[in-house]
Design a protein around this motif. Structure first.
Motif, PDB file in Angstrom:
ATOM      1  N   LEU A   1       0.842  -1.194   0.000  1.00 54.04           N
ATOM      2  CA  LEU A   1       0.000   0.000   0.000  1.00 54.04           C
ATOM      3  C   LEU A   1       0.880   1.247   0.000  1.00 54.04           C
ATOM      4  CD1 LEU A   1      -2.867   1.099   0.049  1.00 54.04           C
ATOM      5  CD2 LEU A   1      -2.825   0.915   2.539  1.00 54.04           C
ATOM      6  N   ASP A   2       2.018   1.184   0.695  1.00 57.37           N
ATOM      7  CA  ASP A   2       2.961   2.310   0.705  1.00 57.37           C
ATOM      8  C   ASP A   2       3.397   2.658  -0.718  1.00 57.37           C
ATOM      9  OD1 ASP A   2       2.789   2.350   3.450  1.00 57.37           O
ATOM     10  OD2 ASP A   2       4.809   1.585   3.802  1.00 57.37           O
TER      11      ASP A   2
ATOM     12  N   LYS B   1       7.807  -3.620  -2.907  1.00 56.35           N
ATOM     13  CA  LYS B   1       7.817  -4.679  -1.897  1.00 56.35           C
ATOM     14  C   LYS B   1       8.191  -4.159  -0.513  1.00 56.35           C
ATOM     15  CE  LYS B   1       6.842  -8.090  -4.640  1.00 56.35           C
ATOM     16  NZ  LYS B   1       5.653  -8.890  -4.496  1.00 56.35           N
ATOM     17  N   LEU B   2       8.186  -2.846  -0.315  1.00 59.06           N
ATOM     18  CA  LEU B   2       8.540  -2.275   0.982  1.00 59.06           C
ATOM     19  C   LEU B   2       7.264  -2.028   1.783  1.00 59.06           C
ATOM     20  CD1 LEU B   2      10.939  -1.243   2.691  1.00 59.06           C
ATOM     21  CD2 LEU B   2      10.410   1.026   1.833  1.00 59.06           C
ATOM     22  N   TYR B   3       7.205  -2.635   2.957  1.00 60.11           N
ATOM     23  CA  TYR B   3       6.050  -2.502   3.846  1.00 60.11           C
ATOM     24  C   TYR B   3       6.491  -1.822   5.123  1.00 60.11           C
ATOM     25  CZ  TYR B   3       3.769  -5.736   0.726  1.00 60.11           C
ATOM     26  OH  TYR B   3       3.232  -6.301  -0.395  1.00 60.11           O
TER      27      TYR B   3
ATOM     28  N   LYS C   1       8.644   0.215  11.528  1.00 54.72           N
ATOM     29  CA  LYS C   1       9.766  -0.521  10.929  1.00 54.72           C
ATOM     30  C   LYS C   1       9.438  -0.845   9.481  1.00 54.72           C
ATOM     31  CE  LYS C   1      11.151  -2.617  15.249  1.00 54.72           C
ATOM     32  NZ  LYS C   1      11.165  -3.832  16.058  1.00 54.72           N
ATOM     33  N   GLU C   2      10.462  -0.806   8.641  1.00 49.34           N
ATOM     34  CA  GLU C   2      10.271  -1.128   7.232  1.00 49.34           C
ATOM     35  C   GLU C   2      10.707  -2.563   6.974  1.00 49.34           C
ATOM     36  OE1 GLU C   2      12.390   1.907   5.089  1.00 49.34           O
ATOM     37  OE2 GLU C   2      10.692   3.269   5.220  1.00 49.34           O
ATOM     38  N   VAL C   3       9.880  -3.293   6.262  1.00 47.23           N
ATOM     39  CA  VAL C   3      10.159  -4.677   5.908  1.00 47.23           C
ATOM     40  C   VAL C   3      10.224  -4.734   4.394  1.00 47.23           C
ATOM     41  CG1 VAL C   3       9.314  -7.048   6.004  1.00 47.23           C
ATOM     42  CG2 VAL C   3       8.892  -5.497   7.929  1.00 47.23           C
ATOM     43  N   ASP C   4      11.385  -5.131   3.860  1.00 47.44           N
ATOM     44  CA  ASP C   4      11.569  -5.227   2.414  1.00 47.44           C
ATOM     45  C   ASP C   4      11.448  -6.692   2.018  1.00 47.44           C
ATOM     46  OD1 ASP C   4      12.317  -5.194  -0.235  1.00 47.44           O
ATOM     47  OD2 ASP C   4      14.124  -4.009   0.085  1.00 47.44           O
TER      48      ASP C   4
ATOM     49  N   ILE D   1       1.078  -8.014   8.930  1.00 42.93           N
ATOM     50  CA  ILE D   1       1.224  -6.560   9.026  1.00 42.93           C
ATOM     51  C   ILE D   1      -0.136  -5.898   8.996  1.00 42.93           C
ATOM     52  CG2 ILE D   1       2.063  -4.506   7.819  1.00 42.93           C
ATOM     53  CD1 ILE D   1       4.501  -6.203   6.951  1.00 42.93           C
ATOM     54  N   GLY D   2      -1.028  -6.362   8.120  1.00 40.79           N
ATOM     55  CA  GLY D   2      -2.359  -5.787   8.016  1.00 40.79           C
ATOM     56  C   GLY D   2      -3.197  -6.014   9.258  1.00 40.79           C
TER      57      GLY D   2
END
Length: 118
Positions: free
Chosen positions: A56-57, A67-69, A75-78, A110-111
């Motif tokens: 969504l970002d 693919k970056l959340y 925190k960013e998760v790639d 995450i959601g």
């Protein structure tokens, strides 16, 4: 035009779809995508991100990495290098299907966490 609509149009074009065809696939009324913007309720943009398998970002223009959340705690998760950082318990490389399933689990996690923190 908004970044959101630009990204939706770009992703649709990559799949060979017009915006009207995307609306039909997702069950939206005709021309409803044109009224979306960054301040819209997140239901449709979230659904569109899931359809295209991007964050969504990315769809909102907050990152150029699809693919970056961002987790609820910032925190960013790639997920783009998931294949390089994770192997199965028996040491075999992940298949494309394995990577897809793990991505879906992480996105769901995450959601769910984000909705619990609202």
């Amino acid at each position: 035009m908004s970044v959101l609509i630009d990204r939706i149009r770009e992703l649709s074009n990559r799949k060979g779809l017009s915006l009207n065809e995307l609306e039909d696939i997702l069950g939206y009324s005709r021309n409803s995508l044109y009224s979306l913007n960054e301040n819209s309720k997140m239901g449709k943009p979230r659904e569109i991100a899931q359809y295209f398998n991007v964050s969504l970002d990315y769809l909102l223009g907050l990152t150029d990495n699809p693919k970056l959340y961002t987790t609820p705690d910032g925190k960013e998760v790639d997920l783009s290098d998931l294949r390089n950082s994770v192997v199965l318990f028996d040491g075999k490389p992940l298949s494309d299907d394995d990577v897809y399933k793990i991505e879906q689990i992480i996105k769901l996690s995450i959601g769910v966490t984000a909705s619990e923190n609202r």
